[in-house]
Design an enzyme around this catalytic site. Structure first.
Site, PDB file in Angstrom:
ATOM      1  N   HIS A  68       0.839  -1.211   0.000  1.00  7.98           N
ATOM      2  CA  HIS A  68       0.000   0.000   0.000  1.00  7.98           C
ATOM      3  C   HIS A  68       0.864   1.247   0.000  1.00  7.98           C
ATOM      4  CE1 HIS A  68       0.422   0.818   4.428  1.00  7.98           C
ATOM      5  NE2 HIS A  68       0.534  -0.489   4.497  1.00  7.98           N
ATOM      6  N   ASP A  70      -0.417   4.361   1.011  1.00  9.97           N
ATOM      7  CA  ASP A  70      -0.805   5.328   2.042  1.00  9.97           C
ATOM      8  C   ASP A  70      -0.046   5.064   3.339  1.00  9.97           C
ATOM      9  OD1 ASP A  70      -2.426   2.932   2.370  1.00  9.97           O
ATOM     10  OD2 ASP A  70      -3.533   4.032   3.906  1.00  9.97           O
ATOM     11  N   GLU A 122      -5.067   1.545   3.139  1.00 15.04           N
ATOM     12  CA  GLU A 122      -4.871   0.385   4.015  1.00 15.04           C
ATOM     13  C   GLU A 122      -4.881   0.794   5.479  1.00 15.04           C
ATOM     14  OE1 GLU A 122      -2.905  -2.681   6.426  1.00 15.04           O
ATOM     15  OE2 GLU A 122      -2.253  -0.614   6.126  1.00 15.04           O
ATOM     16  N   HIS A 317       4.235   3.059  12.382  1.00 16.38           N
ATOM     17  CA  HIS A 317       3.425   4.156  12.934  1.00 16.38           C
ATOM     18  C   HIS A 317       4.186   5.001  13.958  1.00 16.38           C
ATOM     19  CE1 HIS A 317      -0.538   1.773  11.973  1.00 16.38           C
ATOM     20  NE2 HIS A 317       0.307   1.813  10.954  1.00 16.38           N
TER      21      HIS A 317
END
Length: 346
Positions: A68, A70, A122, A317
């Protein structure tokens, strides 16, 4: 061999720094359009952009490398220090995506047809993967690109239910109120809350709560959101009914849902990834993840599916996202070896 490795690492550095410089939080994937157009022209890979999600599909064939484009919000200025690349998405999942793009390029140069996707959304509701399942693509095998430490093959993910709850009450002056919506609902939250403990036990976690408009008036309305996670052996309906029973006077709405996934450890993709790692003297591990990924969605297309990718999954993250060029090279090599085996057996 060393010359090939240096070529891959040089190309990976160039492409990853370029892609990391493009800010693509979920729903902003169109920012990367020019990047994928450049890849399409440079590597002679046909480009298709899915119209509803703005996902990018490169190449042709019945084997898909799916990652992905994003990221979670929060731009991090990309940089490289001693062959370590930093930036938002370096780990999740632009690093794995670049490994897949390079692998697809090299495989297609060998005459092995493979497709690679930079899917959208995603990190939110996976609208890219969902749109892909509705198209007329016929994939025999799918490898999903997520950071798995370069050694782990993910064969199972938990499912998720995103649940909105709206509650109402009669507002009263706070100095003489006989009831309080915040207090009443807080008690129910504590009763229904299930702390994340281990993979096999479901979790029910409140993530958003909003109520009240005035300092001295009890709230008339309260909004609450639960993030529910559950393994394939947990009963989805039992979890929803448990929450419904506790919040009978409130309105409930499922705003998004992702089913759990568990694949056979003997499926062709798992076996080919395992052998690809062993050929590099890397000991593979079969693992399961507490979160979700696009694999949960793409299982609708084929049962020959698993997740693998370079990058330290503990850095996902975070503001410390980083990946080494050696990690990316191992990812490229693993994808290529696995797909070469799948291609030969097709």
């Amino acid at each position: 061999m060393q010359q090939e490795k240096e070529l891959v690492k040089q190309k990976a550095k160039e492409l990853l720094l370029d892609l990391l410089s493009i800010y693509t939080p979920s729903k902003n994937e169109t920012n990367a359009t020019k990047f994928f157009e450049k890849i399409s022209n440079e590597f002679n890979l046909k480009l298709e952009i899915l119209p509803d999600s703005n996902s990018f599909i490169l190449g042709e064939g019945e084997i898909l490398l799916a990652s992905h484009v994003d990221t979670v919000p929060g731009y991090i200025e990309p940089k490289i220090e001693n062959e370590v690349i930093y930036g938002r998405g370096a780990v999740d999942a632009k690093g794995p995506l670049i490994s897949m793009i390079i692998a697809a390029w090299l495989l297609n140069e060998k005459g092995i047809k493979v497709m690679v996707s930079g899917l959208a959304d995603e990190e939110s509701t996976s609208i890219g993967a969902k749109e892909l399942t509705l198209k007329n693509f016929n994939f025999k095998h799918i490898i999903v690109g997520e950071p798995s430490n370069g050694t782990d093959i993910v064969v199972e993910y938990r499912g998720s239910i995103q649940l909105d709850i709206m509650c109402e009450s009669t507002p009263e002056h706070s100095s003489s109120a006989k009831s309080n919506l915040i207090v009443d609902i807080s008690k129910k939250i504590i009763e229904v809350y299930k702390q994340p403990e281990n993979y096999d036990k479901p979790s029910i976690v409140p993530t958003i709560i909003r109520a009240g408009e005035s300092y001295n008036v009890t709230p008339a309305k309260l909004y609450l959101h639960f993030d529910v996670r559950y393994a394939i052996n947990n009963k989805r309906d039992d979890l929803i009914n448990e929450i419904k029973d506790k919040f009978q006077e409130c309105g409930l709405k499922i705003v998004d849902e992702t089913p759990p996934v568990k694949v056979s450890i003997n499926n062709p993709v798992v076996k080919s990834l395992t052998r690809a790692l062993l050929k590099q003297n890397i000991k593979p591990r079969l693992v399961r993840k507490a979160g979700t990924s696009d694999m949960n969605i793409l299982q609708k297309i084929t049962t020959s599916i698993a997740t693998y990718g370079p990058g330290n999954s503990m850095l996902e993250h975070t503001n410390q996202e980083k990946i080494t060029l050696d990690e990316i090279y191992i990812g490229v090599k693993t994808y290529m070896l696995a797909i070469e085996e799948l291609w030969q057996k097709s």
